[in-house]
Design a protein around this motif. Structure first.
Motif, PDB file in Angstrom:
ATOM      1  N   ARG A  94       0.836  -1.195   0.000  1.00  0.00           N
ATOM      2  CA  ARG A  94       0.000   0.000   0.000  1.00  0.00           C
ATOM      3  C   ARG A  94       0.879   1.256   0.000  1.00  0.00           C
ATOM      4  N   ALA A  95       0.316   2.367  -0.474  1.00  0.00           N
ATOM      5  CA  ALA A  95       1.013   3.649  -0.544  1.00  0.00           C
ATOM      6  C   ALA A  95       0.220   4.706   0.199  1.00  0.00           C
ATOM      7  N   GLN A  96       0.922   5.772   0.607  1.00  0.00           N
ATOM      8  CA  GLN A  96       0.294   6.798   1.452  1.00  0.00           C
ATOM      9  C   GLN A  96       0.926   8.164   1.188  1.00  0.00           C
ATOM     10  N   TYR A  97       0.071   9.179   1.006  1.00  0.00           N
ATOM     11  CA  TYR A  97       0.550  10.556   0.919  1.00  0.00           C
ATOM     12  C   TYR A  97       0.959  11.029   2.309  1.00  0.00           C
ATOM     13  N   ASN A  98       2.062  11.791   2.393  1.00  0.00           N
ATOM     14  CA  ASN A  98       2.593  12.163   3.696  1.00  0.00           C
ATOM     15  C   ASN A  98       3.381  13.462   3.610  1.00  0.00           C
ATOM     16  N   TRP A  99       3.729  14.012   4.765  1.00  0.00           N
ATOM     17  CA  TRP A  99       4.525  15.228   4.858  1.00  0.00           C
ATOM     18  C   TRP A  99       5.780  14.998   5.684  1.00  0.00           C
ATOM     19  N   LEU A 100       6.858  15.701   5.296  1.00  0.00           N
ATOM     20  CA  LEU A 100       8.056  15.819   6.122  1.00  0.00           C
ATOM     21  C   LEU A 100       8.051  17.222   6.721  1.00  0.00           C
ATOM     22  N   PRO A 101       7.662  17.372   7.988  1.00  0.00           N
ATOM     23  CA  PRO A 101       7.620  18.713   8.585  1.00  0.00           C
ATOM     24  C   PRO A 101       9.003  19.156   9.056  1.00  0.00           C
ATOM     25  N   ASN A 102       9.233  20.465   9.059  1.00  0.00           N
ATOM     26  CA  ASN A 102      10.442  20.976   9.708  1.00  0.00           C
ATOM     27  C   ASN A 102      10.103  21.367  11.141  1.00  0.00           C
ATOM     28  N   GLY A 106       6.785  24.711   8.877  1.00  0.00           N
ATOM     29  CA  GLY A 106       6.667  24.549   7.432  1.00  0.00           C
ATOM     30  C   GLY A 106       6.942  23.109   7.046  1.00  0.00           C
ATOM     31  N   LEU A 107       7.064  22.875   5.753  1.00  0.00           N
ATOM     32  CA  LEU A 107       7.353  21.530   5.267  1.00  0.00           C
ATOM     33  C   LEU A 107       8.725  21.475   4.607  1.00  0.00           C
ATOM     34  N   VAL A 108       9.474  20.443   4.952  1.00  0.00           N
ATOM     35  CA  VAL A 108      10.675  20.135   4.193  1.00  0.00           C
ATOM     36  C   VAL A 108      10.259  19.645   2.813  1.00  0.00           C
ATOM     37  N   ASP A 109       9.175  18.851   2.768  1.00  0.00           N
ATOM     38  CA  ASP A 109       8.668  18.336   1.506  1.00  0.00           C
ATOM     39  C   ASP A 109       7.336  17.638   1.746  1.00  0.00           C
ATOM     40  N   ASP A 110       6.567  17.458   0.664  1.00  0.00           N
ATOM     41  CA  ASP A 110       5.452  16.507   0.714  1.00  0.00           C
ATOM     42  C   ASP A 110       5.857  15.317  -0.132  1.00  0.00           C
ATOM     43  N   ILE A 111       5.537  14.117   0.336  1.00  0.00           N
ATOM     44  CA  ILE A 111       6.118  12.904  -0.224  1.00  0.00           C
ATOM     45  C   ILE A 111       5.048  11.816  -0.352  1.00  0.00           C
ATOM     46  N   TYR A 112       5.414  10.717  -0.992  1.00  0.00           N
ATOM     47  CA  TYR A 112       4.612   9.500  -0.970  1.00  0.00           C
ATOM     48  C   TYR A 112       5.442   8.399  -0.317  1.00  0.00           C
ATOM     49  N   VAL A 113       4.795   7.609   0.545  1.00  0.00           N
ATOM     50  CA  VAL A 113       5.433   6.489   1.222  1.00  0.00           C
ATOM     51  C   VAL A 113       4.814   5.195   0.697  1.00  0.00           C
ATOM     52  N   VAL A 124       9.087   8.547  -2.146  1.00  0.00           N
ATOM     53  CA  VAL A 124       9.247   9.328  -3.365  1.00  0.00           C
ATOM     54  C   VAL A 124       9.135  10.794  -3.000  1.00  0.00           C
ATOM     55  N   VAL A 125      10.186  11.553  -3.335  1.00  0.00           N
ATOM     56  CA  VAL A 125      10.286  12.959  -2.932  1.00  0.00           C
ATOM     57  C   VAL A 125      10.377  13.839  -4.173  1.00  0.00           C
ATOM     58  N   ASN A 126      10.100  15.113  -3.995  1.00  0.00           N
ATOM     59  CA  ASN A 126      10.133  16.045  -5.109  1.00  0.00           C
ATOM     60  C   ASN A 126      11.550  16.249  -5.635  1.00  0.00           C
ATOM     61  N   ALA A 127      11.654  16.386  -6.962  1.00  0.00           N
ATOM     62  CA  ALA A 127      12.956  16.438  -7.624  1.00  0.00           C
ATOM     63  C   ALA A 127      13.850  17.558  -7.103  1.00  0.00           C
ATOM     64  N   SER A 128      13.282  18.743  -6.912  1.00  0.00           N
ATOM     65  CA  SER A 128      14.093  19.884  -6.480  1.00  0.00           C
ATOM     66  C   SER A 128      14.495  19.788  -5.014  1.00  0.00           C
TER      67      SER A 128
END
Length: 363
Positions: A94-102, A106-113, A124-128
């Motif tokens: 299974r997969a899940q949308y998630n956040w990496l908070p600072n 704010g957010l370091v990134d929004d990711i998929y787990v 999976v993290v954003n390219a930049s």
């Protein structure tokens, strides 16, 4: 469009290339700098590619995204600590949308787990944000009994999206796709290539994301084109995701924007995690949708209430599906419930009507 700001920053670094760079050039793609990568913004045209995804099926090269492997007996505890969503609810496959908070709200990134096994996860993290996310996770790693591996350079990622995605892929895979629910994640063979498929996407349509070894990327790409799937670039990806109300890191989310300004509060679960205290502070802003009649607006344009600036546009485009301009805007919390705004475009104010997001939802 999402790529304009990145184009303005071109020339400051050598651009990276995905394993499909040569294939894009053969297909006549218009290439642009995006997040440090040389990426296709369009082939036949944004509107045609957008329509193909809404009506049939389109395919995106998203191999510029980053992939981190998290393994070990402490993998679950580590991910529970660094993210806001409840990873313990994620079963293998299974997969899940998630956040990496600072630590500052704010957010370091929004990711998929993606959970591959009990002690094996893929992020999976954003390219930049690949290097930033890696540094952030490495800093929080000690003491968790976890191995963190960057698999980005050896992973190709394609996204096949649209109402006909399942029908087109089924004859060339060894797995019954009809039994795969949204956010399913599983091993399969596609066009004779070993892959991992995920029923996830970023367009508001059904579809599958295809993970494969980089050396198989062109074989998969050419084979999928042969099925009649339309190649689509960053331009259509942006119009599709904005119609569907999906946020984009660097626009609706950043290191300093409070993520609860969005309508994604469900991503934050009641658990102990890094940055929890900062997220308890109420957001001073709200993310709203706007509809305009004629004039398209772009990121950064001022949003006004009774002539006073109360926020700014975070993303804007003319919707190919709806036929009029739409925008996401971050406005002061006290103004968010207003029934009418204006957006300033080149010194002139234009009427903007608040509209619930998503702007488009498949019936």
């Amino acid at each position: 469009m999402l790529y304009i700001r990145d184009m303005d920053n071109a020339g400051t670094q050598e651009l990276k290339r995905t394993p499909l760079h040569a294939a894009h050039l053969r297909a006549g793609a218009r290439m642009v700098p995006f997040g440090g990568w040389d990426m296709p913004v369009q082939y036949a045209g944004v509107k045609a590619e957008h329509t193909a995804v809404r009506e049939r099926a389109g395919m995106f090269d998203v191999s510029h995204m980053g992939e981190f492997r998290v393994q070990g007996p402490g993998a679950l505890d580590f991910l529970q600590h660094v993210t806001t969503n409840d990873v313990s609810k994620l079963k293998p496959g299974r997969a899940q949308y998630n956040w990496l908070p600072n630590a500052t709200g704010g957010l370091v990134d929004d990711i998929y787990v993606y959970r591959e096994a009990s002690e094996d996860f893929l992020l999976v993290v954003n390219a930049s944000n690949i290097q930033k996310d890696w540094t952030h996770l490495q800093a929080l790693l000690p003491g968790h009994g976890v191995t963190l591996t960057d698999e980005s350079d050896r992973t190709a990622l394609l996204a096949v999206q649209g109402p006909h995605a399942e029908t087109l892929l089924q004859p060339v895979t060894d797995t019954d796709l009809s039994g795969a629910k949204k956010n399913a994640y599983f091993h399969a063979t596609l066009l004779g290539v070993p892959v991992r498929l995920a029923r996830t996407g970023y367009t508001g349509e059904d579809g599958f994301e295809v993970f494969a070894a980089s050396e198989h990327a062109e074989r998969l790409w050419d084979g999928l084109l042969g099925l009649g799937i339309t190649p689509a670039g960053l331009g259509a990806r942006d119009t599709l995701r904005l119609e569907a109300g999906f946020p984009l890191y660097g626009h609706e989310f950043t290191d300093t924007i409070h993520p609860l300004s969005s309508g994604y509060g469900w991503v934050v679960k009641d658990k102990a995690h890094h940055g929890r205290d900062a997220l308890q502070t109420p957001s001073p802003q709200r993310l709203i949708g706007l509809r305009l009649d004629r004039v398209p607006v772009r990121e950064g344009y001022p949003v006004k209430l009774d002539g006073v600036v109360v926020g700014h546009v975070t993303s804007g485009t003319t919707s190919p599906t709806l036929g009029h301009p739409i925008a996401a805007a971050l406005v002061d919390a006290h103004a968010a419930a207003a029934g009418h705004f204006t957006v300033e475009v080149r010194g002139k104010d234009h009427d903007a009507t608040p509209t619930p997001m998503p702007f488009y939802r498949r019936a």
